[in-house]
Design a protein around this motif. Structure first.
Motif, short mmCIF file in Angstrom:
data_model
loop_
_atom_site.label_atom_id
_atom_site.label_comp_id
_atom_site.label_asym_id
_atom_site.label_seq_id
_atom_site.Cartn_x
_atom_site.Cartn_y
_atom_site.Cartn_z
N LEU A 3 0.84 -1.20 0.00
CA LEU A 3 0.00 0.00 0.00
C LEU A 3 0.87 1.25 0.00
O LEU A 3 0.62 2.20 -0.74
CB LEU A 3 -0.93 0.01 1.21
N GLY A 4 1.90 1.25 0.84
CA GLY A 4 2.82 2.39 0.88
C GLY A 4 3.51 2.60 -0.45
O GLY A 4 3.65 3.74 -0.93
N LYS A 5 3.96 1.52 -1.08
CA LYS A 5 4.60 1.62 -2.39
C LYS A 5 3.63 2.20 -3.41
O LYS A 5 3.98 3.07 -4.21
CB LYS A 5 5.08 0.25 -2.85
N LEU A 6 2.40 1.69 -3.39
CA LEU A 6 1.39 2.14 -4.35
C LEU A 6 1.20 3.65 -4.26
O LEU A 6 1.19 4.35 -5.29
CB LEU A 6 0.07 1.43 -4.07
N LEU A 7 1.06 4.18 -3.05
CA LEU A 7 0.83 5.61 -2.87
C LEU A 7 2.08 6.42 -3.21
O LEU A 7 1.99 7.51 -3.77
CB LEU A 7 0.38 5.88 -1.44
N THR A 8 3.24 5.88 -2.89
CA THR A 8 4.50 6.56 -3.22
C THR A 8 4.65 6.68 -4.73
O THR A 8 5.00 7.75 -5.25
CB THR A 8 5.70 5.81 -2.62
N TYR A 9 4.42 5.59 -5.43
CA TYR A 9 4.56 5.61 -6.90
C TYR A 9 3.52 6.53 -7.52
O TYR A 9 3.80 7.27 -8.46
CB TYR A 9 4.39 4.20 -7.47
N SER A 10 2.30 6.47 -7.01
CA SER A 10 1.23 7.30 -7.56
C SER A 10 1.55 8.78 -7.40
O SER A 10 1.38 9.58 -8.34
CB SER A 10 -0.09 6.96 -6.87
N ALA A 11 2.03 9.16 -6.22
CA ALA A 11 2.39 10.55 -5.99
C ALA A 11 3.60 10.95 -6.83
O ALA A 11 3.65 12.05 -7.40
CB ALA A 11 2.69 10.78 -4.50
N GLY A 12 4.59 10.06 -6.92
CA GLY A 12 5.80 10.37 -7.67
C GLY A 12 5.56 10.58 -9.15
O GLY A 12 6.26 11.37 -9.79
N LYS A 13 4.58 9.87 -9.70
CA LYS A 13 4.27 9.99 -11.13
C LYS A 13 3.10 10.94 -11.39
O LYS A 13 2.73 11.15 -12.54
CB LYS A 13 3.93 8.61 -11.72
N ASP A 14 2.51 11.50 -10.33
CA ASP A 14 1.31 12.33 -10.48
C ASP A 14 0.28 11.56 -11.29
O ASP A 14 -0.26 12.05 -12.29
CB ASP A 14 1.64 13.67 -11.15
N ALA A 15 0.01 10.34 -10.86
CA ALA A 15 -0.82 9.41 -11.63
C ALA A 15 -2.27 9.87 -11.72
O ALA A 15 -2.82 10.46 -10.78
CB ALA A 15 -0.76 8.02 -11.01
N LEU B 130 -9.97 6.74 -0.64
CA LEU B 130 -9.21 7.59 -1.56
C LEU B 130 -10.09 8.03 -2.73
O LEU B 130 -10.01 9.18 -3.17
CB LEU B 130 -7.98 6.85 -2.08
N ASN B 131 -10.92 7.13 -3.23
CA ASN B 131 -11.83 7.51 -4.31
C ASN B 131 -12.89 8.50 -3.84
O ASN B 131 -13.35 9.35 -4.61
CB ASN B 131 -12.51 6.27 -4.90
N GLU B 132 -13.23 8.41 -2.57
CA GLU B 132 -14.27 9.28 -2.03
C GLU B 132 -13.70 10.63 -1.59
O GLU B 132 -14.29 11.69 -1.88
CB GLU B 132 -14.94 8.61 -0.82
N SER B 133 -12.55 10.62 -0.93
CA SER B 133 -12.04 11.84 -0.29
C SER B 133 -10.65 12.26 -0.74
O SER B 133 -10.16 13.30 -0.32
CB SER B 133 -12.03 11.64 1.23
N GLY B 134 -10.02 11.46 -1.58
CA GLY B 134 -8.66 11.77 -2.01
C GLY B 134 -8.64 12.75 -3.17
O GLY B 134 -9.63 13.46 -3.43
N PRO B 135 -7.51 12.82 -3.88
CA PRO B 135 -7.39 13.75 -5.01
C PRO B 135 -8.51 13.51 -6.03
O PRO B 135 -8.76 12.37 -6.43
CB PRO B 135 -6.01 13.40 -5.61
N LYS B 136 -9.15 14.57 -6.46
CA LYS B 136 -10.32 14.43 -7.32
C LYS B 136 -9.97 13.99 -8.74
O LYS B 136 -10.82 13.50 -9.46
CB LYS B 136 -11.09 15.76 -7.37
N ASP B 137 -8.71 14.18 -9.13
CA ASP B 137 -8.33 13.82 -10.48
C ASP B 137 -7.56 12.51 -10.56
O ASP B 137 -6.91 12.21 -11.55
CB ASP B 137 -7.49 14.94 -11.12
N VAL B 138 -7.60 11.70 -9.48
CA VAL B 138 -6.93 10.39 -9.47
C VAL B 138 -7.98 9.31 -9.22
O VAL B 138 -8.82 9.45 -8.33
CB VAL B 138 -5.85 10.33 -8.37
N ARG B 139 -7.90 8.24 -9.99
CA ARG B 139 -8.84 7.13 -9.86
C ARG B 139 -8.09 5.91 -9.33
O ARG B 139 -7.07 5.52 -9.89
CB ARG B 139 -9.49 6.83 -11.21
#
Length: 318
Positions: free
Chosen positions: A84-96, A117-126
């Motif tokens: 989970l930590g890796k997933l979020l790190t990679y997502s943030a690092g690539k502005d996924a 995250l889909n409900e309350s996280g960044p609105k432009d990330v799925r």
């Protein structure tokens, strides 16, 4: 006539791919369409173990219709905090724009994190949670495979049809009709999920080269090959190689209602080869019958266009 129904058995991924990184991840890269078709997106420029700081993401690509980065983290067995930590790190690092966690089993708390995250996280990330399944029937040796969506963005199917303008809704409805018709014409084509925009593209065999439909000023509707590998010199080299066979290509596509237009586009990075069809008005002002005729033209033209260019692109050594 009564058919015997067998029970389904589920198997570990290791029964087919012994090693997560060297076997399953590499297979997924080569067969990414199996995943993207399930999600209704199209991914290109797929790379493996791409460096993000001192870490390496399993798979990174680009969603063709939005241009947003896609990050995929694979995991055998059950989800854990480390991945989970890796997933979020990679997502943030690539502005996924699309973050996909693939695991054989999802802990309830990790499933809840993705939903949050889909409900309350960044609105432009799925965020997606995907379970890969290897199955057989009644102990047979043959194996089947499928992806099961465990978590998807809220109202994913309706997200594309939210607060749209009349023009956006017209584009969306037009491309919904077109993709349905084209998937019936070519059963091996991975049906895309249209978005409310004036174009729709899909991969042509190598990263940065796509086949697609697009509306342009004129007004016109075109079937086209769009070349944009992010390297202008390579784009022009691909274009020039194809143009060397221009006469042969025109002969093979002589049955098309319209002639090809070759656009090297020196003022831009990309190059384009298109078959344009003039239309009397912009799409939203066309009658239902006119739109239906345009869908028919788009399907018939792309069918020939894809047959002509797909193998040529696959054979390129540039």
């Amino acid at each position: 006539m009564t058919h015997e129904i067998g029970s389904i058995e589920e198997h570990d991924l290791r029964s087919v791919w012994p090693h997560e990184e060297y076997d399953f991840t590499r297979w997924l890269m080569e067969n990414i369409d199996h995943l993207t078709a399930k999600l209704g997106i199209e991914v290109e420029d797929v790379s493996h173990e791409e460096a993000i700081g001192s870490f390496s993401a399993d798979i990174v690509g680009t969603e063709m219709n939005t241009g947003r980065p896609v990050v995929i983290e694979n995991q055998y067995q059950t989800t854990d905090h480390d991945h989970l930590g890796k997933l979020l790190t990679y997502s943030a690092g690539k502005d996924a724009g699309f973050t996909i966690w693939i695991a054989e089993n999802f802990r309830p708390e990790h499933k809840s994190v993705l939903e949050w995250l889909n409900e309350s996280g960044p609105k432009d990330v799925r965020f997606f949670g995907i379970k890969p399944r290897v199955i057989s029937i009644d102990g047979t040796e043959a194996r089947g495979f499928e992806f099961e969506i465990v978590v998807e963005p809220n109202d994913w199917e309706r997200e594309l049809t939210g607060e749209l303008s009349e023009t956006e809704r017209t584009y969306l409805e037009f491309y919904e009709a077109l993709t349905e018709a084209y998937s019936q014409r070519r059963s091996d084509w991975y049906k895309l999920t249209p978005q409310p925009q004036s174009w729709l593209v899909f991969g042509a065999g190598i990263g940065g080269v796509s086949l697609g439909w697009a509306f342009h000023q004129g007004p016109e509707f075109s079937v086209e090959l769009y070349i944009d590998t992010s390297d202008k010199d390579r784009n022009e080299a691909i274009y020039d190689t194809l143009k060397q066979h221009q006469n042969e290509i025109h002969t093979n596509l002589a049955d098309l209602d319209e002639e090809l237009v070759w656009q090297r586009l020196p003022e831009k990075r990309a190059c384009r080869i298109k078959c344009p069809c003039s239309i009397p008005n912009k799409l939203s002002e066309l009658s239902t019958e006119e739109q239906e005729q345009l869908v028919k033209w788009g399907v018939e033209t792309m069918d020939q266009f894809q047959d002509e260019f797909e193998q040529r692109i696959a054979d390129l050594a540039i």
